[in-house]
Design a protein around this motif. Structure first.
Motif, PDB file in Angstrom:
ATOM      1  N   LYS A   1      85.315  70.253  24.385  1.00 34.88           N
ATOM      2  CA  LYS A   1      85.387  69.852  25.790  1.00 34.88           C
ATOM      3  C   LYS A   1      84.257  68.878  26.148  1.00 34.88           C
ATOM      4  CE  LYS A   1      89.069  71.974  26.459  1.00 34.88           C
ATOM      5  NZ  LYS A   1      90.235  71.137  26.314  1.00 34.88           N
ATOM      6  N   PRO A   2      84.558  67.921  27.040  1.00 38.45           N
ATOM      7  CA  PRO A   2      83.538  66.960  27.460  1.00 38.45           C
ATOM      8  C   PRO A   2      82.470  67.605  28.330  1.00 38.45           C
ATOM      9  CG  PRO A   2      85.566  66.638  28.694  1.00 38.45           C
ATOM     10  CD  PRO A   2      85.853  67.678  27.654  1.00 38.45           C
ATOM     11  N   ILE A   3      81.310  66.977  28.371  1.00 33.51           N
ATOM     12  CA  ILE A   3      80.224  67.449  29.238  1.00 33.51           C
ATOM     13  C   ILE A   3      80.672  67.382  30.693  1.00 33.51           C
ATOM     14  CG2 ILE A   3      77.918  66.870  30.083  1.00 33.51           C
ATOM     15  CD1 ILE A   3      77.189  66.138  27.234  1.00 33.51           C
ATOM     16  N   LYS A   4      81.385  66.309  31.062  1.00 36.96           N
ATOM     17  CA  LYS A   4      81.918  66.177  32.423  1.00 36.96           C
ATOM     18  C   LYS A   4      83.407  65.883  32.324  1.00 36.96           C
ATOM     19  CE  LYS A   4      81.502  63.873  36.791  1.00 36.96           C
ATOM     20  NZ  LYS A   4      81.105  62.711  37.533  1.00 36.96           N
ATOM     21  N   GLU A   5      84.210  66.649  33.017  1.00 37.36           N
ATOM     22  CA  GLU A   5      85.664  66.465  32.995  1.00 37.36           C
ATOM     23  C   GLU A   5      86.086  65.373  33.970  1.00 37.36           C
ATOM     24  OE1 GLU A   5      88.186  69.195  31.934  1.00 37.36           O
ATOM     25  OE2 GLU A   5      86.728  70.403  30.851  1.00 37.36           O
ATOM     26  N   GLY A   6      87.272  64.821  33.737  1.00 42.44           N
ATOM     27  CA  GLY A   6      87.865  63.873  34.661  1.00 42.44           C
ATOM     28  C   GLY A   6      87.408  62.439  34.523  1.00 42.44           C
ATOM     29  N   THR A   7      86.763  62.097  33.421  1.00 42.75           N
ATOM     30  CA  THR A   7      86.293  60.726  33.233  1.00 42.75           C
ATOM     31  C   THR A   7      87.388  59.859  32.610  1.00 42.75           C
ATOM     32  OG1 THR A   7      85.300  61.302  31.107  1.00 42.75           O
ATOM     33  CG2 THR A   7      83.861  61.395  33.040  1.00 42.75           C
ATOM     34  N   THR A   8      87.193  58.574  32.664  1.00 41.48           N
ATOM     35  CA  THR A   8      88.140  57.629  32.085  1.00 41.48           C
ATOM     36  C   THR A   8      88.222  57.810  30.571  1.00 41.48           C
ATOM     37  OG1 THR A   8      87.490  56.055  33.803  1.00 41.48           O
ATOM     38  CG2 THR A   8      88.754  55.177  31.947  1.00 41.48           C
ATOM     39  N   MET A   9      87.063  58.000  29.948  1.00 43.79           N
ATOM     40  CA  MET A   9      86.965  58.189  28.497  1.00 43.79           C
ATOM     41  C   MET A   9      85.907  59.231  28.196  1.00 43.79           C
ATOM     42  SD  MET A   9      86.841  54.349  27.017  1.00 43.79           S
ATOM     43  CE  MET A   9      87.957  53.103  27.620  1.00 43.79           C
ATOM     44  N   VAL A  10      86.100  59.902  27.069  1.00 40.63           N
ATOM     45  CA  VAL A  10      85.087  60.834  26.576  1.00 40.63           C
ATOM     46  C   VAL A  10      84.664  60.299  25.213  1.00 40.63           C
ATOM     47  CG1 VAL A  10      84.541  63.204  26.000  1.00 40.63           C
ATOM     48  CG2 VAL A  10      86.193  62.734  27.814  1.00 40.63           C
ATOM     49  N   LEU A  11      83.429  59.844  25.129  1.00 45.32           N
ATOM     50  CA  LEU A  11      82.922  59.171  23.932  1.00 45.32           C
ATOM     51  C   LEU A  11      82.361  60.151  22.919  1.00 45.32           C
ATOM     52  CD1 LEU A  11      80.948  56.321  25.758  1.00 45.32           C
ATOM     53  CD2 LEU A  11      83.296  56.246  24.902  1.00 45.32           C
ATOM     54  N   SER A  12      82.471  59.786  21.652  1.00 48.10           N
ATOM     55  CA  SER A  12      81.792  60.544  20.605  1.00 48.10           C
ATOM     56  C   SER A  12      80.288  60.455  20.854  1.00 48.10           C
ATOM     57  CB  SER A  12      82.126  59.960  19.223  1.00 48.10           C
ATOM     58  OG  SER A  12      81.610  58.645  19.099  1.00 48.10           O
ATOM     59  N   ASN A  13      79.549  61.388  20.271  1.00 47.14           N
ATOM     60  CA  ASN A  13      78.091  61.367  20.437  1.00 47.14           C
ATOM     61  C   ASN A  13      77.508  60.025  20.001  1.00 47.14           C
ATOM     62  OD1 ASN A  13      78.036  63.989  21.401  1.00 47.14           O
ATOM     63  ND2 ASN A  13      77.543  64.888  19.427  1.00 47.14           N
ATOM     64  N   ALA A  14      77.980  59.506  18.867  1.00 46.19           N
ATOM     65  CA  ALA A  14      77.451  58.239  18.341  1.00 46.19           C
ATOM     66  C   ALA A  14      77.753  57.077  19.286  1.00 46.19           C
ATOM     67  CB  ALA A  14      78.036  57.955  16.960  1.00 46.19           C
ATOM     68  N   ALA A  15      78.944  57.063  19.854  1.00 52.46           N
ATOM     69  CA  ALA A  15      79.326  55.975  20.762  1.00 52.46           C
ATOM     70  C   ALA A  15      78.474  55.991  22.028  1.00 52.46           C
ATOM     71  CB  ALA A  15      80.804  56.067  21.112  1.00 52.46           C
ATOM     72  N   LEU A  16      78.307  57.160  22.629  1.00 54.99           N
ATOM     73  CA  LEU A  16      77.512  57.225  23.850  1.00 54.99           C
ATOM     74  C   LEU A  16      76.057  56.856  23.572  1.00 54.99           C
ATOM     75  CD1 LEU A  16      77.909  59.090  26.948  1.00 54.99           C
ATOM     76  CD2 LEU A  16      75.676  59.372  25.912  1.00 54.99           C
ATOM     77  N   ALA A  17      75.508  57.351  22.474  1.00 52.46           N
ATOM     78  CA  ALA A  17      74.106  57.063  22.142  1.00 52.46           C
ATOM     79  C   ALA A  17      73.866  55.579  21.882  1.00 52.46           C
ATOM     80  CB  ALA A  17      73.680  57.889  20.937  1.00 52.46           C
ATOM     81  N   ALA A  18      74.907  54.852  21.498  1.00 48.19           N
ATOM     82  CA  ALA A  18      74.750  53.419  21.234  1.00 48.19           C
ATOM     83  C   ALA A  18      74.603  52.606  22.514  1.00 48.19           C
ATOM     84  CB  ALA A  18      75.942  52.905  20.432  1.00 48.19           C
ATOM     85  N   ILE A  19      75.105  53.126  23.641  1.00 45.71           N
ATOM     86  CA  ILE A  19      75.042  52.352  24.887  1.00 45.71           C
ATOM     87  C   ILE A  19      74.191  53.007  25.970  1.00 45.71           C
ATOM     88  CG2 ILE A  19      77.231  51.165  24.517  1.00 45.71           C
ATOM     89  CD1 ILE A  19      78.499  53.150  26.554  1.00 45.71           C
ATOM     90  N   ALA A  20      73.754  54.272  25.736  1.00 41.55           N
ATOM     91  CA  ALA A  20      72.993  54.972  26.784  1.00 41.55           C
ATOM     92  C   ALA A  20      72.185  56.116  26.190  1.00 41.55           C
ATOM     93  CB  ALA A  20      73.948  55.517  27.841  1.00 41.55           C
ATOM     94  N   ASP A  21      71.319  56.645  27.014  1.00 38.12           N
ATOM     95  CA  ASP A  21      70.550  57.838  26.653  1.00 38.12           C
ATOM     96  C   ASP A  21      71.533  58.985  26.437  1.00 38.12           C
ATOM     97  OD1 ASP A  21      69.089  60.268  26.775  1.00 38.12           O
ATOM     98  OD2 ASP A  21      67.601  59.391  28.120  1.00 38.12           O
ATOM     99  N   PRO A  22      71.506  59.648  25.281  1.00 37.13           N
ATOM    100  CA  PRO A  22      72.458  60.726  25.002  1.00 37.13           C
ATOM    101  C   PRO A  22      72.334  61.921  25.946  1.00 37.13           C
ATOM    102  CG  PRO A  22      71.058  60.296  23.081  1.00 37.13           C
ATOM    103  CD  PRO A  22      70.635  59.357  24.161  1.00 37.13           C
ATOM    104  N   ASN A  23      71.266  61.987  26.720  1.00 39.96           N
ATOM    105  CA  ASN A  23      71.103  63.075  27.687  1.00 39.96           C
ATOM    106  C   ASN A  23      71.830  62.812  29.009  1.00 39.96           C
ATOM    107  OD1 ASN A  23      69.377  64.710  26.038  1.00 39.96           O
ATOM    108  ND2 ASN A  23      67.766  63.218  26.431  1.00 39.96           N
ATOM    109  N   ALA A  24      72.380  61.631  29.168  1.00 36.74           N
ATOM    110  CA  ALA A  24      73.103  61.301  30.399  1.00 36.74           C
ATOM    111  C   ALA A  24      74.411  62.097  30.442  1.00 36.74           C
ATOM    112  CB  ALA A  24      73.393  59.811  30.458  1.00 36.74           C
ATOM    113  N   PRO A  25      74.654  62.845  31.526  1.00 31.41           N
ATOM    114  CA  PRO A  25      75.874  63.646  31.602  1.00 31.41           C
ATOM    115  C   PRO A  25      77.141  62.814  31.777  1.00 31.41           C
ATOM    116  CG  PRO A  25      74.622  63.847  33.630  1.00 31.41           C
ATOM    117  CD  PRO A  25      73.785  63.041  32.681  1.00 31.41           C
TER     118      PRO A  25
END
Length: 143
Positions: free
Chosen positions: A110-134
């Motif tokens: 399950k995603p950290i936050k539901e209802g988003t346009t996309m749910v990124l893999s850990n690697a994808a999110l970390a490439a564009i933002a701080d991985p701690n961002a909800p």
């Protein structure tokens, strides 16, 4: 009375083209993204096939807004972070290409936050933002 001449507009033509180029219509959409963690399989698109994941590990599950009855499977998007509720979370200037491999609503993890346009893999999110961002506000464009 003399007719107005369009020749007086000629010196302004380069300025017009400059502004037209700077303010062209964007081909991208705005959306939101969250992240999810392993296990990533089985996925709605490809089941347990390990070859579904790109070597970069930049992949995502599609939210309902882009799922399109499964037509989103395999689509690729260019994504960049615009902002987040976490200050200075975005890595400005970073754009990645992700592949849709799953449906967020039915993903095993399950995603950290539901209802988003996309749910990124850990690697994808970390490439564009701080991985701690909800969650993130993103700019995305199908390629």
């Amino acid at each position: 009375m003399s007719k107005p001449s369009s020749l007086h507009l000629l010196p302004w033509l380069p300025t017009f083209f400059l502004f037209a180029h700077l303010f062209h219509a964007s081909l991208a959409d705005l959306g939101t993204a969250s992240q999810y963690s392993p296990p990533y399989t089985p996925t709605e698109c490809y089941g347990s096939d390990a070859t579904q994941f790109p070597s970069s590990n930049f992949f995502a599950a599609a939210g309902e807004g882009i799922w399109d009855n499964g037509a989103a499977c395999g689509r690729q998007y260019l994504i960049s972070c615009i902002n987040s509720i976490l200050p200075r979370a975005c890595k400005h200037g970073e754009t990645i290409q992700i592949k849709i491999v799953d449906r967020a609503q039915t993903a095993l993890s399950k995603p950290i936050k539901e209802g988003t346009t996309m749910v990124l893999s850990n690697a994808a999110l970390a490439a564009i933002a701080d991985p701690n961002a909800p969650s993130l506000n993103i700019d995305f464009r199908q390629v």
